[in-house]
Design an enzyme around this catalytic site. Structure first.
Site, short mmCIF file in Angstrom:
data_model
loop_
_atom_site.label_atom_id
_atom_site.label_comp_id
_atom_site.label_asym_id
_atom_site.label_seq_id
_atom_site.Cartn_x
_atom_site.Cartn_y
_atom_site.Cartn_z
N TYR A 1 -3.46 -8.45 16.76
CA TYR A 1 -3.31 -7.48 15.67
C TYR A 1 -4.46 -6.48 15.69
O TYR A 1 -4.25 -5.26 15.63
CB TYR A 1 -3.24 -8.20 14.33
N ILE B 1 0.84 -1.20 0.00
CA ILE B 1 0.00 0.00 0.00
C ILE B 1 0.87 1.25 0.00
O ILE B 1 0.59 2.23 -0.70
CB ILE B 1 -0.95 -0.01 1.22
N LYS C 1 -4.34 -2.32 16.60
CA LYS C 1 -4.87 -1.29 15.72
C LYS C 1 -5.92 -0.43 16.44
O LYS C 1 -5.98 0.79 16.26
CB LYS C 1 -5.49 -1.93 14.48
#
Length: 732
Positions: free
Chosen positions: A140, A12, A144
């Site tokens: 994970y 990305i 975040k």
């Protein structure tokens, strides 16, 4: 705009970097290259191979002073976060807080963080909006979510603008096709390798796929917006895995599939609501799933070949062989030297030179060269050789146990081997420590040198821009020196040239605002007769002017409506709008945010000059006017007349000069006649005395036809006015 992209060499990140670069931004990338690849970014940029939690990152911030930070670097594997949550936290939490702290410390205007749909966990309410409860299933997802909270707190505590995007399933070129990649890249990798696809479950589970180019576009557009908080970034479209396989079959040919039992913990349906970002950013994804897959397959066919994999595998095997050979080399050399010593020892026995002990030299040499480990091995081999020699000379093994000479020789071997080995090992350890310290210092020096060189290069580039750019601050300063006057009329005249020069246009008009804010009067314009600007404007007839006077903010004709200027900015003094400057024409490529800001800065400089002149006029009021009258003194009126004459010659701005009839001047006092005259004049007109003491009236921005209406008003007030045909003769 200076932009830092963490993880900029990744899937990305490289697309985001490319999007900003296309818009003329200066790009800097921080990436530890654990998953990123430098070849993903081929354009000019600044590069630092660092982890985001590294202290050296401060030098990068200190040297560059970024406007925007796009934080994409992260540990992205759910499986890794479960197996090693500490590593996940180190990157996704500690790394994030380091970037936030440095952004706040060094004045970053906007911080954009990549979050994930994983924060929602298993939620059956489809589509998921930003206000849904977060209940992540993995470390994970937890990291975040925590990252979003950190961003929110940094905005509240320090005023740093933060924006978090919760990505859905992003796919596209440059995505890895191993276990770290998404389902699209994994499937394509297997298809191009002629392997079958494994589907867990019935294949009807859905995902919200979004093309990486759409993600990069949203991040770029958000960077110069006022958006803050948390937003979903998705296509808001449910696509089943079976539908994905169907698209791949249409694009890549037949695909073999195998269905297995569902994996525990897998979410069955996934779809993020993107209505909030659509509304607030006026953004929408451009690529459908099929369009994005076409681009992804094309890239994979060009880049992901079997040859590249085989070359990589061969390199790995070669490196392992070299590594093993390097580790075995000391032992090989030890045994070779031992064989030479054994041969020499037998030769010495033959010549009866028993005083030479090659074994002792052998131990010392191996200890000096390789240290403790090889010294001990050489001691063991020497003891064995010495025992073998004694037994070969007819000695019994049992008798050796009572032989003091035998044990003394062994003790010497051990003592020499240990002392030499330990001494060399200690020296080697110290040298190694010093070498590591030196390498660390050299690495730091190289890093700081790189930062220094890049900073110097940027400085030189900026200097060249200042020297060469037509709209640089140096050029703006030199142009605006024309405004160094204490006469407002001269400033208005010079303003036209200043704006024309800086904005590269020949269509500028300037209007003064009357004391009631109800009318605008044209005082100067460019282009002669080519620019058809009205001489007066009633404010209530122009909504954009009303809004400008109320809010005191620049008007931008974003819709390019006909009949309206492109840019209009207020000229301010002590919080009041004294005038407005309008820009009627500009090259289309210059109608952008940069030139909007340039126009705003220019008008602010003009406002400063005008404020200074008005303060001077107010302070010297009794020195400008003849006492008891509204008539300017000859020297003051002459200066204003000079300014009008120059404006007429350069910009075609007309003016008319009038004088009362002789009878009116003789029958009335000066104070009386000037009072009557002033009632018939506009704010932009002037009364003054000429060089010979005659009364003169200056009608600004008027032709003879316009003046006829003014003459009628004078007649109604009992004063007859005549034209001064040779108006320029009054100009010195």
């Amino acid at each position: 705009m200076r932009v830092l992209i963490t993880g900029g060499y990744g899937f990305i990140g490289s697309f985001v970097a490319e999007r900003f670069y296309q818009e003329g931004c200066e790009i800097t990338i921080i990436d530890n290259l654990s998953t990123g690849n430098r070849s993903n970014v081929e354009f000019k940029h600044h590069s630092y191979a660092l982890s985001i939690e590294d202290k050296k990152c401060e030098e990068v911030f200190k040297s560059n002073r970024f406007d925007v930070v796009v934080h994409l670097a992260a540990q992205v594997s759910v499986a890794t976060s479960v197996e090693n949550p500490r590593a996940d936290t180190k990157s996704n939490v500690l790394g994030l807080t380091n970037m936030l702290s440095l952004s706040e410390k060094y004045g970053v205007k906007k911080f954009i963080m990549a979050s994930s749909a994983a924060v929602y966990g298993s939620n059956d309410r489809i589509p998921l909006g930003e206000d849904e409860i977060c209940d992540p299933l993995s470390p994970y997802g937890m990291s975040k979510w925590v990252g979003e909270l950190y961003c929110d707190k940094w905005q509240k505590m320090y005023g740093l603008e933060t924006l978090c995007f919760r990505f859905s399933n992003v796919y596209g070129p440059r995505q890895r096709d191993d276990g770290e990649g998404g389902v699209v890249s994994i499937f394509l990798g297997r298809i191009l390798s002629n392997k079958e696809l494994t589907l867990f479950g019935d294949g009807n589970q859905t995902r919200d796929f979004i093309y990486v180019g759409d993600v990069a576009d949203a991040i770029y557009r958000a960077s110069y917006s006022a958006l803050t908080g948390v937003y979903n970034l998705s296509s808001s479209t449910e696509s089943s895995i079976n539908e994905l396989v169907g698209h791949l079959q249409n694009l890549a040919g037949s695909v073999k599939t195998t269905y297995k039992d569902p994996r525990p913990g897998d979410i069955y349906r996934s779809k993020l609501d993107n209505s909030k970002i659509r509304h607030d950013l006026d953004w929408a994804p451009r690529y459908s799933l099929q369009d994005g897959l076409v681009k992804t397959i094309e890239w994979m066919r060009n880049e992901r070949t079997e040859t590249s994999h085989s070359v990589e595998k061969k390199k790995k095997e070669t490196s392992l062989f070299v590594k093993g050979l390097k580790a075995a080399l000391p032992y090989v050399e030890n045994f070779i030297l031992f064989a030479i010593v054994a041969w020499l020892s037998s030769a010495v026995v033959l010549t009866q030179n028993e005083f030479v002990d090659f074994k002792l030299f052998y131990i010392i040499v191996m200890g000096i060269i390789y240290g403790n480990r090889q010294a001990i091995l050489s001691v063991a081999l020497s003891i064995g050789l010495y025992t073998y020699e004694l037994l070969g000379n007819g000695r019994e093994l049992i008798s050796l146990l009572y032989d003091t000479d035998f044990f003394f020789r062994i003790a010497i071997y051990l003592f020499v081997g240990l002392v030499v080995g330990y001494t060399v090992e200690r020296k080697s350890s110290r040298l190694l420590a010093k070498q590591r310290q030196l390498e660390a210092m050299e690495e730091k020096h190289a890093f700081l040198s790189e930062v220094y060189n890049e900073t110097r290069q940027v400085k030189e580039e900026l200097q060249q821009q200042i020297l060469n750019s037509g709209d640089s601050f140096g050029k703006i300063y030199s142009v605006t020196k024309r405004l160094e006057s204490l006469e407002p009329e001269q400033i208005f005249t010079s303003t036209v040239s200043v704006v024309e020069s800086i904005m590269r246009t020949e269509a500028v008009s300037i209007y003064t605002v009357n004391r009631y804010g109800s009318y605008l009067r044209l005082v100067a314009k460019s282009g002669g007769d080519q620019l058809d600007a009205p001489k007066s404007m009633k404010v209530e007839d122009y909504p954009y002017i009303q809004n400008l006077l109320e809010n005191k903010e620049m008007f931008i004709n974003k819709k390019l409506e006909g009949g309206l200027p492109l840019l209009v900015a207020p000229v301010m003094s002590n919080g009041n709008v004294l005038a407005v400057i309008a820009l009627h024409q500009i090259q289309f490529e210059n109608f952008n945010l940069y030139h909007h800001n340039l126009f705003k800065v220019t008008v602010e400089l003009i406002s400063t000059a005008l404020s200074r002149a008005l303060m001077f006029v107010e302070a010297t009021m009794n020195q400008r006017y003849i006492e008891g009258t509204s008539a300017l003194k000859p020297e003051v009126f002459k200066e204003i007349l000079n300014s009008k004459a120059k404006a007429s010659q350069k910009h075609g701005v007309k003016y008319v000069l009038l004088t009362p009839s002789v009878s009116d001047r003789e029958q009335r006092e000066l104070s009386e006649i000037t009072q009557i005259i002033s009632r018939s004049l506009r704010e932009t007109d002037y009364i003054g005395l000429g060089d010979n003491g005659e009364i003169l009236v200056l009608l600004a921005n008027s032709s003879r036809e316009d003046a006829n209406f003014v003459l009628q008003r004078f007649n109604q007030n009992g004063i007859k006015m005549n034209f001064v045909d040779e108006g320029l003769q009054h100009v010195g």
